[in-house]
Design a protein around this motif. Sequence first.
Motif, PDB file in Angstrom:
ATOM      1  N   LYS A  18       6.448   9.321   5.968  1.00  0.00           N
ATOM      2  CA  LYS A  18       6.483  10.763   6.752  1.00  0.00           C
ATOM      3  C   LYS A  18       7.128  10.970   8.070  1.00  0.00           C
ATOM      4  O   LYS A  18       7.461  11.971   8.670  1.00  0.00           O
TER       5      LYS A  18
ATOM      6  N   ASN B 252       1.195  -0.858   0.007  1.00  0.00           N
ATOM      7  CA  ASN B 252       0.027  -0.082  -0.478  1.00  0.00           C
ATOM      8  C   ASN B 252       0.960   1.494  -0.338  1.00  0.00           C
ATOM      9  O   ASN B 252       1.225   1.928   1.122  1.00  0.00           O
ATOM     10  N   ALA B 253       1.076   1.552  -1.123  1.00  0.00           N
ATOM     11  CA  ALA B 253       2.209   2.836  -1.307  1.00  0.00           C
ATOM     12  C   ALA B 253       1.696   4.087  -0.615  1.00  0.00           C
ATOM     13  O   ALA B 253       2.531   4.852   0.201  1.00  0.00           O
ATOM     14  N   GLN B 254       0.720   3.977  -0.134  1.00  0.00           N
ATOM     15  CA  GLN B 254       0.273   5.595   0.662  1.00  0.00           C
ATOM     16  C   GLN B 254       0.411   4.693   2.003  1.00  0.00           C
ATOM     17  O   GLN B 254       0.997   6.128   2.865  1.00  0.00           O
ATOM     18  N   GLN B 255       0.123   4.136   2.247  1.00  0.00           N
ATOM     19  CA  GLN B 255       0.249   3.801   4.415  1.00  0.00           C
ATOM     20  C   GLN B 255       1.605   4.255   4.228  1.00  0.00           C
ATOM     21  O   GLN B 255       2.402   4.502   5.580  1.00  0.00           O
TER      22      GLN B 255
ATOM     23  N   ALA C 145       3.845   5.662   2.198  1.00  0.00           N
ATOM     24  CA  ALA C 145       4.384   6.563   2.557  1.00  0.00           C
ATOM     25  C   ALA C 145       3.953   8.013   3.926  1.00  0.00           C
ATOM     26  O   ALA C 145       4.923   8.717   3.847  1.00  0.00           O
ATOM     27  N   ASP C 146       3.146   7.270   4.273  1.00  0.00           N
ATOM     28  CA  ASP C 146       2.953   8.048   5.590  1.00  0.00           C
ATOM     29  C   ASP C 146       3.799   7.781   6.638  1.00  0.00           C
ATOM     30  O   ASP C 146       3.872   8.297   6.971  1.00  0.00           O
ATOM     31  N   ARG C 147       4.018   6.324   6.730  1.00  0.00           N
ATOM     32  CA  ARG C 147       4.844   6.337   7.595  1.00  0.00           C
ATOM     33  C   ARG C 147       5.919   6.469   7.394  1.00  0.00           C
ATOM     34  O   ARG C 147       6.685   7.003   8.733  1.00  0.00           O
TER      35      ARG C 147
END
Length: 221
Positions: A113, A104-107, A109-111
């Motif tokens: 960050k 999951n690319a968004q998960q 990226a959020d982690r």
Amino acid sequence: MKEETKGTGNQLIQFSVSPAFSMQQVISVWVRDPRIQKNDFWHAFIDYEICLHTNSVSFTKKTSRVRRRYSEFVWLRQKLQANSLLMLQLPQLPPKNPFFSLNNAQQVADRMKGLQTFLEKILQSNLALSDSCLHLFLQSQLSVSEIEACVSGKTSFSVAQAVHNSSLRRFHSEEDLRKDLTVSCDSDSDSSECKDSRHQNKDLALNKSKSAVTLDLTGTC
């Protein structure tokens, strides 16, 4: 601060001159390049590259790159909290998500960050900057267990040596190159890059042998 003495008649006046521009100490850190690493066929995890660039006197090495995984960040926070005797107000890490997916690319990226924000806040604390665990985490290739052993004086090398040696990755000979690739490939035998490297090493050795034979034949002619 520079002191100068200036004469006015029979009187000497001593005054201080501040530089027009004083260099500000900066610590820049980036968490980037997430990669999936495999422990075995069934188990995998993501690690991240931590890049640090600084002119701070707190660091003897001004640029560095290491890779760390989320669980190592959790360990770092616990160690900093314990070593500071609870005097340090530590920022929170991005929460552990039981439904976190490596794909999951968004998960991811959020982690990533959140991990960068955590380090940025940590590096603003002089108390944290005095902790050897932080320096070894950011600027050495040691595992967390090796870091604990090093700061406890249970290793043959010091903290400063561990930090210094982590940057000595230059290959001074073909033999050094082969040794490094062998160590790297043994840790992940399924890597196609490693397989290619092994073939390249064999070709390199064969070419070197051929060159030696050619030279010997030339010398006898």
